[in-house]
Enzyme design. Structure first.
Site, short mmCIF file in Angstrom:
data_model
loop_
_atom_site.label_atom_id
_atom_site.label_comp_id
_atom_site.label_asym_id
_atom_site.label_seq_id
_atom_site.Cartn_x
_atom_site.Cartn_y
_atom_site.Cartn_z
N ILE A 1 -54.38 31.77 -8.68
CA ILE A 1 -54.57 30.32 -8.77
C ILE A 1 -54.03 30.00 -10.03
CG2 ILE A 1 -56.97 30.04 -9.10
CD1 ILE A 1 -56.42 27.29 -7.51
N CYS A 2 -53.29 28.90 -10.33
CA CYS A 2 -52.99 28.28 -11.78
C CYS A 2 -52.27 29.34 -12.47
CB CYS A 2 -54.40 27.76 -12.36
SG CYS A 2 -53.81 26.59 -13.70
N ASN A 3 -52.76 29.45 -13.68
CA ASN A 3 -52.26 30.75 -14.66
C ASN A 3 -52.30 32.06 -14.13
OD1 ASN A 3 -51.03 28.53 -16.25
ND2 ASN A 3 -52.86 29.07 -17.90
#
Length: 202
Positions: free
Chosen positions: A107-109
């Protein structure tokens, strides 16, 4: 197969991105589960406490050197650590998980990290926008056509999500893990997405 779900936390991790998934694994709407199907475990670079962006410290269950080879899923929680050199130590861990057919979440970065190392090149995926995936991925990211502009995407046993998609990320992983029935997983998602007052107006 071991029933542990391993959450990889790097320094300056985004604590909110782990909450809904880990909570649904460990509890239902009434209390902690007496016999959960899975057990949550934290993996970090060392066994020293790892701090979140918000300043909370988490004591890992395993370091990169002591984590088990057998587990149900590997979940990479986002944050600022994925742009630092320590993230490179996660590359062989992810490669091994994919080679063994383990469920993987990013998730995300952490999704951008996956792009950087070519792990998204054969699957449909999402992240913090196509431009960020291209920026992080460089020449190693060759699957921009596989990008889906959605909160979370599940394909080939890998779930990716953007940083605002904690609930969608949890839902897709819970479904892959068969943590509960699809109906109950959807109920959990809708309750937290819409809120009590919207679902149960006075």
């Amino acid at each position: 197969m071991n029933n542990e779900i391993l959450y990889v936390l790097l320094p300056d991790y985004a604590a909110h991105e782990v909450v809904y998934l880990s909570q649904a694994v460990a509890s239902d709407e009434f209390a902690l589960k007496e016999n959960p199907k899975y057990v949550n475990r934290v993996v970090a670079p060392t066994l020293e406490p790892v701090r979140s962006i918000g300043g909370f410290s988490t004591l890992p269950d395993y370091s990169f050197d002591t984590m088990p080879d057998d587990y149900a899923a590997l979940v990479l929680i986002g944050g600022f650590g994925w742009a630092t050199p320590v993230a490179e130590k996660v590359v062989p861990i992810v490669r091994c998980a994919i080679d063994k057919g383990r469920i993987v979440g990013a998730i995300c970065n952490a999704a951008s990290f996956m792009a950087r190392h070519g792990f998204l090149n054969d699957i449909k995926h999402t992240g913090n926008g196509l431009e960020q995936l291209r920026l992080w991925g460089g020449d190693s990211y060759t699957n921009s056509n596989g990008y889906v502009h959605a909160q979370a995407v599940s394909d080939g046993g890998i779930v990716t999500a953007n940083g605002s998609a904690t609930l969608e990320f949890a839902r897709e992983l819970l479904l892959l893990l068969e943590n509960d029935t699809p109906e109950r997983i959807e109920m959990y998602y809708q309750f937290n997405k819409q809120g009590f007052c919207n679902l149960f107006p006075s």
